[in-house]
Design a protein around this motif. Sequence first.
Motif, PDB file in Angstrom:
ATOM      1  N   MET A   1       0.796  -1.097   0.167  1.00 51.18           N
ATOM      2  CA  MET A   1       0.065   0.314   0.004  1.00 51.18           C
ATOM      3  C   MET A   1       0.838   1.214  -0.092  1.00 51.18           C
ATOM      4  SD  MET A   1      -2.718   1.466   2.883  1.00 51.18           S
ATOM      5  CE  MET A   1      -3.362  -0.184   2.931  1.00 51.18           C
ATOM      6  N   SER A   2       0.642   2.085  -0.856  1.00 49.58           N
ATOM      7  CA  SER A   2       1.354   3.170  -1.046  1.00 49.58           C
ATOM      8  C   SER A   2       0.871   4.489  -0.107  1.00 49.58           C
ATOM      9  CB  SER A   2       1.291   3.901  -2.436  1.00 49.58           C
ATOM     10  OG  SER A   2       2.320   4.925  -2.428  1.00 49.58           O
ATOM     11  N   SER A   3       1.652   5.246   0.737  1.00 45.78           N
ATOM     12  CA  SER A   3       1.560   6.342   1.526  1.00 45.78           C
ATOM     13  C   SER A   3       2.235   7.445   1.404  1.00 45.78           C
ATOM     14  CB  SER A   3       2.069   5.896   2.835  1.00 45.78           C
ATOM     15  OG  SER A   3       1.564   4.549   3.357  1.00 45.78           O
ATOM     16  N   ILE A   4       1.501   8.709   1.945  1.00 47.55           N
ATOM     17  CA  ILE A   4       2.028   9.930   1.715  1.00 47.55           C
ATOM     18  C   ILE A   4       1.930  10.515   3.169  1.00 47.55           C
ATOM     19  CG2 ILE A   4      -0.363  10.938   1.353  1.00 47.55           C
ATOM     20  CD1 ILE A   4       1.414  12.743  -0.782  1.00 47.55           C
ATOM     21  N   TYR A   5       2.777  11.406   3.363  1.00 46.09           N
ATOM     22  CA  TYR A   5       2.674  12.350   4.651  1.00 46.09           C
ATOM     23  C   TYR A   5       2.208  13.738   4.198  1.00 46.09           C
ATOM     24  CZ  TYR A   5       3.856  14.699   8.929  1.00 46.09           C
ATOM     25  OH  TYR A   5       3.998  15.676   9.955  1.00 46.09           O
ATOM     26  N   LEU A   6       1.245  14.159   4.658  1.00 44.11           N
ATOM     27  CA  LEU A   6       0.746  15.408   4.340  1.00 44.11           C
ATOM     28  C   LEU A   6       0.866  16.611   5.708  1.00 44.11           C
ATOM     29  CD1 LEU A   6      -2.791  14.734   2.400  1.00 44.11           C
ATOM     30  CD2 LEU A   6      -0.448  15.462   1.632  1.00 44.11           C
ATOM     31  N   VAL A   7       1.301  17.447   5.399  1.00 43.69           N
ATOM     32  CA  VAL A   7       1.708  18.680   6.430  1.00 43.69           C
ATOM     33  C   VAL A   7       0.764  19.651   6.331  1.00 43.69           C
ATOM     34  CG1 VAL A   7       3.444  20.037   7.577  1.00 43.69           C
ATOM     35  CG2 VAL A   7       4.066  17.825   6.426  1.00 43.69           C
ATOM     36  N   LEU A   8      -0.250  19.721   7.131  1.00 36.65           N
ATOM     37  CA  LEU A   8      -1.558  20.977   6.796  1.00 36.65           C
ATOM     38  C   LEU A   8      -1.208  22.281   7.309  1.00 36.65           C
ATOM     39  CD1 LEU A   8      -3.931  17.897   7.827  1.00 36.65           C
ATOM     40  CD2 LEU A   8      -3.038  18.666   5.498  1.00 36.65           C
ATOM     41  N   ASP A   9      -1.413  23.263   6.634  1.00 33.43           N
ATOM     42  CA  ASP A   9      -1.408  24.479   6.941  1.00 33.43           C
ATOM     43  C   ASP A   9       0.021  25.068   8.065  1.00 33.43           C
ATOM     44  OD1 ASP A   9      -3.456  24.858   5.399  1.00 33.43           O
ATOM     45  OD2 ASP A   9      -5.161  25.048   7.052  1.00 33.43           O
TER      46      ASP A   9
ATOM     47  N   ARG B   1      -3.177   5.184   1.781  1.00 35.85           N
ATOM     48  CA  ARG B   1      -2.729   5.567   3.474  1.00 35.85           C
ATOM     49  C   ARG B   1      -2.141   7.027   3.343  1.00 35.85           C
ATOM     50  NH1 ARG B   1       1.057   1.996   4.609  1.00 35.85           N
ATOM     51  NH2 ARG B   1      -0.545   0.555   5.198  1.00 35.85           N
ATOM     52  N   ILE B   2      -3.016   7.760   4.165  1.00 36.95           N
ATOM     53  CA  ILE B   2      -2.478   9.269   4.508  1.00 36.95           C
ATOM     54  C   ILE B   2      -2.006   9.310   5.823  1.00 36.95           C
ATOM     55  CG2 ILE B   2      -3.320  11.661   4.192  1.00 36.95           C
ATOM     56  CD1 ILE B   2      -5.278  10.913   2.159  1.00 36.95           C
ATOM     57  N   TYR B   3      -1.004   9.848   5.998  1.00 39.00           N
ATOM     58  CA  TYR B   3      -0.509  10.313   7.419  1.00 39.00           C
ATOM     59  C   TYR B   3      -0.426  11.780   7.636  1.00 39.00           C
ATOM     60  CZ  TYR B   3       2.037   5.855   7.759  1.00 39.00           C
ATOM     61  OH  TYR B   3       2.484   4.282   7.656  1.00 39.00           O
ATOM     62  N   CYS B   4      -0.881  12.386   8.392  1.00 39.41           N
ATOM     63  CA  CYS B   4      -0.963  13.857   8.459  1.00 39.41           C
ATOM     64  C   CYS B   4      -0.965  14.456   9.712  1.00 39.41           C
ATOM     65  CB  CYS B   4      -2.680  14.097   7.941  1.00 39.41           C
ATOM     66  SG  CYS B   4      -4.028  13.705   8.712  1.00 39.41           S
ATOM     67  N   SER B   5      -0.730  16.003   9.544  1.00 35.23           N
ATOM     68  CA  SER B   5      -0.553  16.354  11.001  1.00 35.23           C
ATOM     69  C   SER B   5      -0.586  17.921  10.515  1.00 35.23           C
ATOM     70  CB  SER B   5       0.677  16.448  11.533  1.00 35.23           C
ATOM     71  OG  SER B   5       1.766  16.683  10.891  1.00 35.23           O
ATOM     72  N   GLY B   6      -1.066  18.842  11.544  1.00 36.56           N
ATOM     73  CA  GLY B   6      -0.926  20.364  11.200  1.00 36.56           C
ATOM     74  C   GLY B   6      -2.023  21.003  12.014  1.00 36.56           C
ATOM     75  N   ILE B   7      -2.092  22.181  11.718  1.00 31.79           N
ATOM     76  CA  ILE B   7      -3.022  23.262  12.363  1.00 31.79           C
ATOM     77  C   ILE B   7      -4.153  23.810  11.555  1.00 31.79           C
ATOM     78  CG2 ILE B   7      -2.842  25.516  13.245  1.00 31.79           C
ATOM     79  CD1 ILE B   7      -0.188  25.046  14.227  1.00 31.79           C
TER      80      ILE B   7
END
Length: 192
Positions: A1-9, A129-135
Amino acid sequence: MSSIYLVLDMMNDLVHADGPNGKAAYGEQVRARRIIENTRRAIDKARAAKLPIGFVRVGFSPDYRECPANSPIFSGARKNGVFKLGTWGTETHPDLGQQASDFDIVKHRVSPFYGTNLEVILRTHGVRRIYCSGISTNAVVQAIVREGHDRDYEMIVLEDACCGLSTEEHEGAIKSFQRFCKLSSSTEVAFE
């Protein structure tokens, strides 16, 4: 499964000590929760695991043509001159080390899916799969978790790299969406 890390705002207008929110509630939470350091740790781990990284930024044209006039959350942008694309304020915080090869996703609303190139990026790269974090936790993070879940992505939130205007706001948001995702942290995450 391919994944990405999204850094939000994680933009200067919201998280930089010299930005308009640096001395306000967001700035206090960013420092207290060590959001910049925790996010950078996660970015470095994602790069080491060869995951693609996307930086999601909210922004509007200099004349704010995409800014919704009746939006309670965005109505202050035009008045305060923030979230203006092409300015320092909408650049990603420099300590996060954004690279030219990273995806740049510009949004005009709370959700990173709405009216952006995100879905095309995810499909093109076979991401499931989406890894994410942010504000903030109760705005962009909550929006992507719920919408990502409903689009059948596996959602993983790095809780120690998220914050709201207060501890209570952050914790309330986590409680409200944790049924739709898995929770991890910048120290515990094992990017796959």
